[in-house]
Motif scaffolding. Structure first.
Motif, mmCIF file in Angstrom:
data_model
loop_
_atom_site.group_PDB
_atom_site.id
_atom_site.type_symbol
_atom_site.label_atom_id
_atom_site.label_comp_id
_atom_site.label_asym_id
_atom_site.label_seq_id
_atom_site.Cartn_x
_atom_site.Cartn_y
_atom_site.Cartn_z
ATOM 1 N N GLY A 85 0.794 -1.223 0.000
ATOM 2 C CA GLY A 85 0.000 0.000 0.000
ATOM 3 C C GLY A 85 0.822 1.268 0.000
ATOM 4 N N LEU A 86 2.093 1.185 0.395
ATOM 5 C CA LEU A 86 2.915 2.397 0.457
ATOM 6 C C LEU A 86 3.199 2.946 -0.930
ATOM 7 C CD1 LEU A 86 4.534 4.476 1.997
ATOM 8 C CD2 LEU A 86 6.466 2.868 2.066
ATOM 9 N N ALA A 87 3.434 2.069 -1.900
ATOM 10 C CA ALA A 87 3.709 2.547 -3.263
ATOM 11 C C ALA A 87 2.538 3.370 -3.786
ATOM 12 C CB ALA A 87 3.981 1.367 -4.191
ATOM 13 N N PHE A 88 1.313 2.893 -3.543
ATOM 14 C CA PHE A 88 0.143 3.658 -4.000
ATOM 15 C C PHE A 88 0.054 4.991 -3.267
ATOM 16 C CE2 PHE A 88 -4.250 5.008 -3.482
ATOM 17 C CZ PHE A 88 -4.635 5.140 -4.810
ATOM 18 N N LYS A 89 0.312 4.975 -1.969
ATOM 19 C CA LYS A 89 0.255 6.230 -1.208
ATOM 20 C C LYS A 89 1.259 7.228 -1.755
ATOM 21 C CE LYS A 89 -1.439 4.451 3.244
ATOM 22 N NZ LYS A 89 -1.642 3.039 2.889
ATOM 23 N N LEU A 90 2.463 6.754 -2.066
ATOM 24 C CA LEU A 90 3.486 7.645 -2.620
ATOM 25 C C LEU A 90 3.059 8.173 -3.983
ATOM 26 C CD1 LEU A 90 6.681 5.623 -1.650
ATOM 27 C CD2 LEU A 90 5.974 7.840 -0.720
ATOM 28 N N TYR A 91 2.456 7.308 -4.799
ATOM 29 C CA TYR A 91 2.003 7.748 -6.117
ATOM 30 C C TYR A 91 0.926 8.825 -5.988
ATOM 31 C CZ TYR A 91 -0.048 7.768 -10.756
ATOM 32 O OH TYR A 91 -0.531 8.181 -11.978
ATOM 33 N N LEU A 92 -0.076 8.567 -5.149
ATOM 34 C CA LEU A 92 -1.177 9.522 -5.016
ATOM 35 C C LEU A 92 -0.695 10.840 -4.426
ATOM 36 C CD1 LEU A 92 -4.125 10.275 -5.207
ATOM 37 C CD2 LEU A 92 -4.525 9.110 -3.025
ATOM 38 N N ALA A 93 0.115 10.774 -3.375
ATOM 39 C CA ALA A 93 0.616 12.003 -2.766
ATOM 40 C C ALA A 93 1.467 12.800 -3.758
ATOM 41 C CB ALA A 93 1.425 11.679 -1.513
ATOM 42 N N SER A 94 2.288 12.094 -4.547
ATOM 43 C CA SER A 94 3.117 12.774 -5.545
ATOM 44 C C SER A 94 2.256 13.468 -6.588
ATOM 45 C CB SER A 94 4.047 11.764 -6.227
ATOM 46 O OG SER A 94 4.927 11.182 -5.305
ATOM 47 N N TYR A 95 1.196 12.768 -7.030
ATOM 48 C CA TYR A 95 0.358 13.368 -8.067
ATOM 49 C C TYR A 95 -0.409 14.573 -7.535
ATOM 50 C CZ TYR A 95 -2.637 13.871 -12.102
ATOM 51 O OH TYR A 95 -3.279 14.388 -13.201
ATOM 52 N N LEU A 96 -0.887 14.488 -6.295
ATOM 53 C CA LEU A 96 -1.585 15.631 -5.710
ATOM 54 C C LEU A 96 -0.654 16.835 -5.594
ATOM 55 C CD1 LEU A 96 -3.604 13.834 -2.889
ATOM 56 C CD2 LEU A 96 -4.535 14.800 -5.001
ATOM 57 N N ALA A 97 0.587 16.595 -5.138
ATOM 58 C CA ALA A 97 1.559 17.689 -5.038
ATOM 59 C C ALA A 97 1.885 18.257 -6.420
ATOM 60 C CB ALA A 97 2.832 17.191 -4.351
ATOM 61 N N TRP A 98 2.011 17.368 -7.407
ATOM 62 C CA TRP A 98 2.274 17.808 -8.770
ATOM 63 C C TRP A 98 1.152 18.686 -9.293
ATOM 64 C CZ3 TRP A 98 5.097 18.850 -12.810
ATOM 65 C CH2 TRP A 98 4.537 18.827 -14.095
ATOM 66 N N ARG A 99 -0.092 18.268 -9.087
ATOM 67 C CA ARG A 99 -1.213 19.055 -9.592
ATOM 68 C C ARG A 99 -1.321 20.399 -8.875
ATOM 69 N NH1 ARG A 99 -5.196 16.917 -12.743
ATOM 70 N NH2 ARG A 99 -5.823 19.111 -12.760
ATOM 71 N N LEU A 100 -0.983 20.423 -7.608
ATOM 72 C CA LEU A 100 -0.958 21.696 -6.888
ATOM 73 C C LEU A 100 0.015 22.655 -7.559
ATOM 74 C CD1 LEU A 100 -1.675 23.505 -4.478
ATOM 75 C CD2 LEU A 100 0.067 22.282 -3.149
ATOM 76 N N PHE A 101 1.149 22.115 -8.020
ATOM 77 C CA PHE A 101 2.157 22.941 -8.689
ATOM 78 C C PHE A 101 1.765 23.278 -10.117
ATOM 79 C CE2 PHE A 101 5.694 22.677 -11.736
ATOM 80 C CZ PHE A 101 6.320 23.884 -11.458
ATOM 81 N N VAL A 102 1.483 22.251 -10.941
ATOM 82 C CA VAL A 102 1.319 22.478 -12.377
ATOM 83 C C VAL A 102 0.045 23.254 -12.688
ATOM 84 C CG1 VAL A 102 0.021 20.394 -13.060
ATOM 85 C CG2 VAL A 102 1.719 21.378 -14.612
ATOM 86 N N ASP A 103 -0.978 23.147 -11.858
ATOM 87 C CA ASP A 103 -2.187 23.925 -12.105
ATOM 88 C C ASP A 103 -1.961 25.415 -11.876
ATOM 89 O OD1 ASP A 103 -5.249 22.156 -11.931
ATOM 90 O OD2 ASP A 103 -3.293 21.297 -12.321
ATOM 91 N N GLY A 104 -0.802 25.737 -11.300
ATOM 92 C CA GLY A 104 -0.430 27.146 -11.180
ATOM 93 C C GLY A 104 -0.025 27.771 -12.498
ATOM 94 N N ILE A 105 0.240 26.934 -13.528
ATOM 95 C CA ILE A 105 0.542 27.492 -14.855
ATOM 96 C C ILE A 105 -0.587 27.163 -15.841
ATOM 97 C CG2 ILE A 105 3.042 27.578 -14.569
ATOM 98 C CD1 ILE A 105 3.222 24.961 -16.159
#
Length: 250
Positions: free
Chosen positions: A191-211
């Motif tokens: 389950g940790l791999a999925f948690k890392l994937y989801l958390a990474s994607y959420l952080a990415w979208r927080l950043f990339v949606d700024g452009i």
């Protein structure tokens, strides 16, 4: 660089086709992984509950987060029901699917993590879906703000923009590659791999949606999706941290 320029009706059709291809491909990849691991078929009681919970949760979250991002579509006496009904949100689908799976597992009495097998289907589905977004061009709300960078894409209005659809594809591929390289230690903590994937994607979208153009600005000028990512990360990161710490101790 000039991108695809399609009529509105054609762009909507192309986008819809790629959405369905993303969904169908993701389901088949999930089935393939379960067969490879000699796990029960999807129609078995426990597995079926998880799949139904994922699909229903993703469908609800998909729409809910889109409506949060685009509340202005409800304004006026005659809202545009075509846009309201057709809107999609990957972030909403991910979070809704996660909640749906957890509710289904609780209802069916299933213990243990089932998330890691969703990573490959999610990566493939995101890439296929984003191809549809890219082909839809200006008729889809996923393009970026204007840029002078050499890889800026003109989607038909004469303005080079950040191809944020491509950025998204490259990001999930990079995260997938990193998780694949770390698959052996991560396998000790299901389950940790999925948690890392989801958390990474959420952080990415927080950043990339700024452009990306902000259709409706909330507090601090952030979009609805960015605020959803902030709140989701605040709730989710403690689980990632504690499970990562437990793995480091073993």
């Amino acid at each position: 660089m000039t991108g695809p320029v399609l009529p509105a009706a054609t762009a909507q059709l192309v986008h819809l086709v790629f959405e369905w291809l993303a969904l169908a491909g993701g389901v088949q990849l999930y089935r393939w992984q379960r067969r490879r691991a000699s796990q029960p078929a999807l129609l078995q009681p426990g597995s079926f509950a998880v799949v139904v919970g994922c699909i229903l949760g993703a469908a609800i979250g998909n729409k809910l987060v889109f409506w949060i991002e685009m509340p202005h579509l409800w304004h006026g006496l005659d809202p545009d029901w075509r846009l309201i009904a057709s809107g999609q949100s990957i972030v909403g689908g991910l979070l809704g699917g996660l909640l749906g799976v957890e509710i289904a597992k609780k209802t069916a009495g299933i213990r243990g993590s089932t998330g890691d097998q969703f990573i490959l289907p999610l990566i493939a589905g995101t890439i296929v879906g984003r191809i549809g977004c890219f082909l839809a061009g200006l008729h889809d709300g996923t393009y970026g703000v204007p840029t002078t960078l050499p890889w800026g894409v003109d989607f038909g209005d004469g303005i080079p923009r950040h191809p944020t659809q491509i950025y998204d594809m490259l990001f999930v591929l990079a995260v997938g590659a990193l998780l694949w390289r770390a698959r052996r230690p991560l396998a000790r903590s299901p389950g940790l791999a999925f948690k890392l994937y989801l958390a990474s994607y959420l952080a990415w979208r927080l950043f990339v949606d700024g452009i990306k153009p902000v259709a409706y600005a909330y507090a601090f000028g952030l979009s609805g999706i960015q605020w959803v990512c902030v709140l989701a990360l605040a709730c989710y990161l403690p689980f990632v941290f504690f499970q990562s710490r437990e793995l480091a101790r073993t």
